[in-house]
Design an enzyme around this catalytic site. Structure first.
Site, PDB file in Angstrom:
ATOM      1  N   CYS B 104      -5.372   6.866  -3.964  1.00  0.00           N
ATOM      2  CA  CYS B 104      -6.442   7.507  -4.734  1.00  0.00           C
ATOM      3  C   CYS B 104      -6.099   7.422  -6.243  1.00  0.00           C
ATOM      4  CB  CYS B 104      -6.590   8.949  -4.221  1.00  0.00           C
ATOM      5  SG  CYS B 104      -8.117   9.781  -4.658  1.00  0.00           S
ATOM      6  N   THR B 105      -6.298   8.488  -6.969  1.00  0.00           N
ATOM      7  CA  THR B 105      -6.054   8.456  -8.414  1.00  0.00           C
ATOM      8  C   THR B 105      -4.567   8.400  -8.751  1.00  0.00           C
ATOM      9  OG1 THR B 105      -6.170  10.861  -8.460  1.00  0.00           O
ATOM     10  CG2 THR B 105      -8.197   9.669  -8.955  1.00  0.00           C
TER      11      THR B 105
END
Lengths: 217, 217
Positions: B104-105
């Site tokens: 993800c981030t």
């Protein structure tokens, strides 16, 4: 403006972390969700995932109501049958719940609590047949809904179950938004995720290893 | 008899729990796995998943080597760019790692650490374009492998990444066994798990909400 939805997770030592955290990631983002993580006593709970430790903020005695109850599994899930206070707590919450749910071998705990008699249910594939010990009807599906009891198959199936539950509780638009939020568009790298698909040469030794965790039938 | 594989997870406040626990559930079961959960300081780490709290057993200063480094994401992942000691720790571990990975981030954190210059990488769909701030090449795939850096898309993609990594580290039979062990044969209830598939009426408000967590571009 949202109605509160009280979602209660049972945590216990040796539980499988992803059994809980998969549905937790989905359900905690429902509009109005109030999530309570509950164990025999407050404090650290050591999972069977390399000892990854999570915190339960509440003791069983502090929580007596849930809209949604989630029981994760563990290699040693049936040890909880020796914890009458936990089983009694599950029975009490079930009387008032909207949905009583389990992931993986968590269904064996629901069974030990006496909630699955005559109920179609699933579990981790390796122990699915053991549901019949509790007069449940073993059902080889990823998610099984029987009245207000929803059981999910092994570990990762809790994510699918939680998205279905999200739609029931908050509508399909919310559920689809949550699915997009966790970018759940799976691309399993192998075709090995279920008993039906995996190579038998992989199934047999894994089954033997997993069953060795459990008490003899 | 198994060679030790040291797998290090960075934990930090406000991380998304499933970003870490998805790959953790797979990788902790690799033969020879030694899993270390590391945060700025030892102790409780509060995720952005309704405050679910996990324990990091090690402080950054105690761990200086990893075979596999896993950096989970968060709605506020880029806050870590204000933690030079964390970024420096990531750079140091990367110099010796076999695999440096993110979910993800978490890729924005790898970017902030300076590791993605000229590197093809992915991230959560809502912030994929921001990888270019770090001279990375935004790549809309579920898992992107570039040399020894592997990045996964949003939240649930860490499971797919971990299974791929399991095959690289321990061979396909082990990876397929792990996939069967977590019964990863997904049945997403809706067709809404990616930017390409979700209804635009769902994408737009979610994108706006997610971007509001981030600092302005």
């Amino acid at each position: 403006m949202n109605t509160e939805i009280r979602i209660v997770f049972l945590f216990y030592d040796h539980m499988t972390a992803l059994d809980a955290i998969g549905p937790h990631e989905v359900l905690c983002r429902l509009p109005g969700a109030v999530v309570q993580r509950v164990a025999k006593s407050r404090g650290p709970v050591k999972s069977d995932s390399s000892g990854l430790t999570l915190i339960a903020e509440y003791a069983l005695s502090e929580i007596s109501k849930a809209d949604v109850l989630v029981i994760p599994g563990a290699g040693t899930a049936t040890d909880l049958k020796d914890s009458p206070e936990t089983l009694e707590w599950i029975r009490i919450l079930h009387t008032q719940s909207l949905w009583t749910t389990s992931v993986c071998t968590g269904s064996l705990i629901l069974g030990a609590a006496g909630l699955l008699s005559g109920v179609a249910a699933t579990s981790h594939w390796a122990v699915l047949a053991r549901l019949s010990h509790y007069q449940a009807i073993p059902t080889a599906q990823r998610v099984v809904e029987s009245g207000k009891i929803i059981t999910a198959a092994g570990v990762s199936a809790g994510i699918d179950m939680a998205l279905l539950l999200a739609a029931k509780l908050s509508g399909q638009t919310v559920a689809e938004t949550l699915q997009l939020g966790i970018e759940y568009d799976p691309e399993p790298p192998f075709n090995s995720g279920s008993l039906a698909k995996a190579n038998p040469s992989i199934v047999a030794p894994l089954r033997a290893r997993l069953l060795s965790c459990f008490e003899p039938e």
